[in-house]
Design a protein around this motif. Structure first.
Motif, PDB file in Angstrom:
ATOM      1  N   PRO A  91       0.841  -1.208   0.000  1.00  0.00           N
ATOM      2  CA  PRO A  91       0.000   0.000   0.000  1.00  0.00           C
ATOM      3  C   PRO A  91       0.870   1.251   0.000  1.00  0.00           C
ATOM      4  O   PRO A  91       1.943   1.278   0.626  1.00  0.00           O
ATOM      5  N   VAL A  92       0.421   2.262  -0.692  1.00  0.00           N
ATOM      6  CA  VAL A  92       1.219   3.478  -0.843  1.00  0.00           C
ATOM      7  C   VAL A  92       0.529   4.686  -0.225  1.00  0.00           C
ATOM      8  O   VAL A  92      -0.687   4.700  -0.010  1.00  0.00           O
ATOM      9  N   GLU A  93       1.343   5.684   0.055  1.00  0.00           N
ATOM     10  CA  GLU A  93       0.831   6.995   0.429  1.00  0.00           C
ATOM     11  C   GLU A  93       0.966   7.902  -0.791  1.00  0.00           C
ATOM     12  O   GLU A  93       2.052   8.006  -1.372  1.00  0.00           O
ATOM     13  N   VAL A  94      -0.129   8.512  -1.172  1.00  0.00           N
ATOM     14  CA  VAL A  94      -0.182   9.371  -2.356  1.00  0.00           C
ATOM     15  C   VAL A  94      -0.542  10.785  -1.924  1.00  0.00           C
ATOM     16  O   VAL A  94      -1.451  10.975  -1.109  1.00  0.00           O
ATOM     17  N   VAL A  95       0.158  11.770  -2.479  1.00  0.00           N
ATOM     18  CA  VAL A  95      -0.230  13.165  -2.291  1.00  0.00           C
ATOM     19  C   VAL A  95      -0.527  13.755  -3.663  1.00  0.00           C
ATOM     20  O   VAL A  95       0.297  13.680  -4.578  1.00  0.00           O
ATOM     21  N   VAL A  96      -1.722  14.299  -3.806  1.00  0.00           N
ATOM     22  CA  VAL A  96      -2.153  14.913  -5.060  1.00  0.00           C
ATOM     23  C   VAL A  96      -2.240  16.423  -4.853  1.00  0.00           C
ATOM     24  O   VAL A  96      -2.794  16.885  -3.857  1.00  0.00           O
ATOM     25  N   GLY A  97      -1.684  17.184  -5.779  1.00  0.00           N
ATOM     26  CA  GLY A  97      -1.731  18.633  -5.702  1.00  0.00           C
ATOM     27  C   GLY A  97      -2.536  19.230  -6.837  1.00  0.00           C
ATOM     28  O   GLY A  97      -2.415  18.805  -7.991  1.00  0.00           O
ATOM     29  N   ALA A  98      -3.384  20.213  -6.524  1.00  0.00           N
ATOM     30  CA  ALA A  98      -4.152  20.945  -7.530  1.00  0.00           C
ATOM     31  C   ALA A  98      -3.933  22.437  -7.321  1.00  0.00           C
ATOM     32  O   ALA A  98      -3.505  22.861  -6.239  1.00  0.00           O
ATOM     33  N   LYS A  99      -4.246  23.239  -8.318  1.00  0.00           N
ATOM     34  CA  LYS A  99      -3.987  24.672  -8.225  1.00  0.00           C
ATOM     35  C   LYS A  99      -4.737  25.328  -7.072  1.00  0.00           C
ATOM     36  O   LYS A  99      -4.185  26.131  -6.318  1.00  0.00           O
ATOM     37  N   THR A 100      -6.009  25.024  -6.960  1.00  0.00           N
ATOM     38  CA  THR A 100      -6.867  25.630  -5.939  1.00  0.00           C
ATOM     39  C   THR A 100      -7.753  24.557  -5.319  1.00  0.00           C
ATOM     40  O   THR A 100      -7.879  23.456  -5.860  1.00  0.00           O
ATOM     41  N   ASN A 101      -8.378  24.864  -4.206  1.00  0.00           N
ATOM     42  CA  ASN A 101      -9.337  23.930  -3.626  1.00  0.00           C
ATOM     43  C   ASN A 101     -10.496  23.675  -4.577  1.00  0.00           C
ATOM     44  O   ASN A 101     -11.026  22.560  -4.641  1.00  0.00           O
ATOM     45  N   ASP A 102     -10.904  24.711  -5.300  1.00  0.00           N
ATOM     46  CA  ASP A 102     -11.996  24.566  -6.258  1.00  0.00           C
ATOM     47  C   ASP A 102     -11.620  23.573  -7.355  1.00  0.00           C
ATOM     48  O   ASP A 102     -12.412  22.704  -7.734  1.00  0.00           O
ATOM     49  N   ALA A 103     -10.381  23.689  -7.867  1.00  0.00           N
ATOM     50  CA  ALA A 103      -9.901  22.760  -8.892  1.00  0.00           C
ATOM     51  C   ALA A 103      -9.764  21.355  -8.325  1.00  0.00           C
ATOM     52  O   ALA A 103     -10.030  20.367  -9.012  1.00  0.00           O
ATOM     53  N   ALA A 162      -4.032  11.700  -0.199  1.00  0.00           N
ATOM     54  CA  ALA A 162      -4.283  13.032   0.350  1.00  0.00           C
ATOM     55  C   ALA A 162      -4.374  14.025  -0.806  1.00  0.00           C
ATOM     56  O   ALA A 162      -3.538  13.997  -1.717  1.00  0.00           O
ATOM     57  N   ILE A 163      -5.390  14.876  -0.776  1.00  0.00           N
ATOM     58  CA  ILE A 163      -5.575  15.881  -1.821  1.00  0.00           C
ATOM     59  C   ILE A 163      -5.315  17.265  -1.227  1.00  0.00           C
ATOM     60  O   ILE A 163      -5.954  17.667  -0.250  1.00  0.00           O
ATOM     61  N   MET A 164      -4.374  17.984  -1.838  1.00  0.00           N
ATOM     62  CA  MET A 164      -3.996  19.309  -1.349  1.00  0.00           C
ATOM     63  C   MET A 164      -4.070  20.313  -2.496  1.00  0.00           C
ATOM     64  O   MET A 164      -4.195  19.928  -3.667  1.00  0.00           O
ATOM     65  N   SER A 165      -3.979  21.590  -2.171  1.00  0.00           N
ATOM     66  CA  SER A 165      -4.004  22.621  -3.208  1.00  0.00           C
ATOM     67  C   SER A 165      -2.849  23.599  -2.994  1.00  0.00           C
ATOM     68  O   SER A 165      -2.408  23.820  -1.859  1.00  0.00           O
ATOM     69  N   TYR A 166      -2.386  24.159  -4.093  1.00  0.00           N
ATOM     70  CA  TYR A 166      -1.245  25.072  -4.020  1.00  0.00           C
ATOM     71  C   TYR A 166      -1.566  26.324  -3.220  1.00  0.00           C
ATOM     72  O   TYR A 166      -0.667  26.951  -2.641  1.00  0.00           O
ATOM     73  N   ASP A 167      -2.844  26.708  -3.161  1.00  0.00           N
ATOM     74  CA  ASP A 167      -3.180  27.916  -2.399  1.00  0.00           C
ATOM     75  C   ASP A 167      -3.157  27.679  -0.889  1.00  0.00           C
ATOM     76  O   ASP A 167      -3.418  28.596  -0.104  1.00  0.00           O
ATOM     77  N   GLN A 168      -2.800  26.460  -0.470  1.00  0.00           N
ATOM     78  CA  GLN A 168      -2.559  26.216   0.942  1.00  0.00           C
ATOM     79  C   GLN A 168      -1.189  26.736   1.383  1.00  0.00           C
ATOM     80  O   GLN A 168      -0.885  26.726   2.576  1.00  0.00           O
ATOM     81  N   LYS A 169      -0.360  27.113   0.404  1.00  0.00           N
ATOM     82  CA  LYS A 169       0.973  27.681   0.630  1.00  0.00           C
ATOM     83  C   LYS A 169       1.978  26.592   1.034  1.00  0.00           C
ATOM     84  O   LYS A 169       1.611  25.541   1.534  1.00  0.00           O
ATOM     85  N   PRO A 170       3.272  26.857   0.820  1.00  0.00           N
ATOM     86  CA  PRO A 170       4.312  25.846   1.045  1.00  0.00           C
ATOM     87  C   PRO A 170       4.334  25.238   2.439  1.00  0.00           C
ATOM     88  O   PRO A 170       4.648  24.056   2.602  1.00  0.00           O
ATOM     89  N   LYS A 171       4.015  26.010   3.464  1.00  0.00           N
ATOM     90  CA  LYS A 171       4.084  25.486   4.829  1.00  0.00           C
ATOM     91  C   LYS A 171       3.190  24.270   5.020  1.00  0.00           C
ATOM     92  O   LYS A 171       3.499  23.376   5.816  1.00  0.00           O
ATOM     93  N   ALA A 172       2.078  24.226   4.303  1.00  0.00           N
ATOM     94  CA  ALA A 172       1.157  23.098   4.431  1.00  0.00           C
ATOM     95  C   ALA A 172       1.780  21.809   3.904  1.00  0.00           C
ATOM     96  O   ALA A 172       1.366  20.704   4.296  1.00  0.00           O
ATOM     97  N   PHE A 173       2.776  21.937   3.020  1.00  0.00           N
ATOM     98  CA  PHE A 173       3.406  20.770   2.405  1.00  0.00           C
ATOM     99  C   PHE A 173       4.668  20.337   3.147  1.00  0.00           C
ATOM    100  O   PHE A 173       5.244  19.299   2.825  1.00  0.00           O
ATOM    101  N   MET A 174       5.114  21.120   4.105  1.00  0.00           N
ATOM    102  CA  MET A 174       6.334  20.790   4.837  1.00  0.00           C
ATOM    103  C   MET A 174       6.120  19.571   5.728  1.00  0.00           C
ATOM    104  O   MET A 174       5.104  19.461   6.406  1.00  0.00           O
ATOM    105  N   GLY A 175       7.058  18.670   5.705  1.00  0.00           N
ATOM    106  CA  GLY A 175       6.990  17.502   6.565  1.00  0.00           C
ATOM    107  C   GLY A 175       6.245  16.320   5.983  1.00  0.00           C
ATOM    108  O   GLY A 175       6.223  15.244   6.581  1.00  0.00           O
ATOM    109  N   ILE A 176       5.621  16.478   4.809  1.00  0.00           N
ATOM    110  CA  ILE A 176       4.894  15.357   4.218  1.00  0.00           C
ATOM    111  C   ILE A 176       5.874  14.345   3.622  1.00  0.00           C
ATOM    112  O   ILE A 176       6.952  14.702   3.155  1.00  0.00           O
ATOM    113  N   ARG A 177       5.507  13.089   3.678  1.00  0.00           N
ATOM    114  CA  ARG A 177       6.283  12.004   3.084  1.00  0.00           C
ATOM    115  C   ARG A 177       5.320  11.147   2.279  1.00  0.00           C
ATOM    116  O   ARG A 177       4.195  10.894   2.712  1.00  0.00           O
TER     117      ARG A 177
END
Length: 219
Positions: A91-103, A162-177
């Protein structure tokens, strides 16, 4: 059976077949040549699968679905016969990034899961319905937005998306593996650097981008 009844029966059968196919898209995926070359791309000066890939294509030609289906392969472990890319046997851990929460909600989330607010179309995305745990972890304060989802792997254990968006800013992505990172549309450089950092502790980790170059030349 009269002709009208027979016609109704045929229509019903086709509708049922269409639904069965819609909840198991990965088994019917027949990639275009450009999609196939993206999935099976090799690294520079090596015969090993590439660790980082970029699919640059026009709008509406299937690039996001291509990304979503690759996520489905890795999360479930259900790889097609033509697959030559990286394989995860756990099983894997996946992080998906989109431009905005709306996207994230309107594009990425629908590609992966279908419409989570509609029981008829939930499970008609890239992830097979039989593998999808519909008890989603939602994003606080964002109606209808999935934050995390569990997907049944062929080992019987659960992958996490996990689904994230770029408008969460870089700090939200810190520490993810993570093992698999998918970015739909180009990220800002500071977020891309966090995605690269997120792969450093995972030996087999891969990153890929699906994007339309609407902003021209970028960093």
């Amino acid at each position: 059976m009269d002709s009208a009844a027979l016609e109704r029966e045929i229509v019903k059968t086709f509708e049922e077949l269409e639904y069965v196919n819609s909840i198991n898209r990965i088994s019917k995926y027949d990639p275009y040549p450009y999609q196939l070359s993206f999935h099976n791309a090799q690294g520079l000066d090596t015969e090993e699968p590439a660790k980082q890939r970029f699919l640059m294509a026009a709008n509406g030609v299937g690039k996001t679905m291509c990304g979503g289906l690759e996520v489905a392969f890795h999360a479930t472990g259900l790889y097609p016969k033509w697959w030559k890319g990286t394989r995860f046997h756990y099983p894997v851990e996946v992080v998906v990034g989109a431009k905005t929460n709306d996207a994230a909600v309107k594009v990425v989330q629908r590609i992966l899961f279908g419409d989570i607010m509609d029981k008829q179309t939930l499970g008609t995305g890239a992830i097979p319905k039989k593998c999808l745990n519909t008890n989603f972890k939602m994003k606080p304060g964002i109606p209808g937005a999935v934050g995390e989802a569990l997907v049944k792997h062929i080992t019987g254990r659960w992958s996490k998306i996990a689904i994230m968006s770029y408008d969460q800013k870089p700090k939200a992505f810190m520490g993810i593996r993570f093992d698999v990172g998918w970015l739909d549309e180009e990220p800002p450089p500071d977020i891309w650097s966090q995605f690269i950092r997120g792969t450093l502790s995972r030996i087999n980790a891969i990153l890929f981008i699906t994007a339309t170059p609407e902003e021209g030349m970028t960093q």
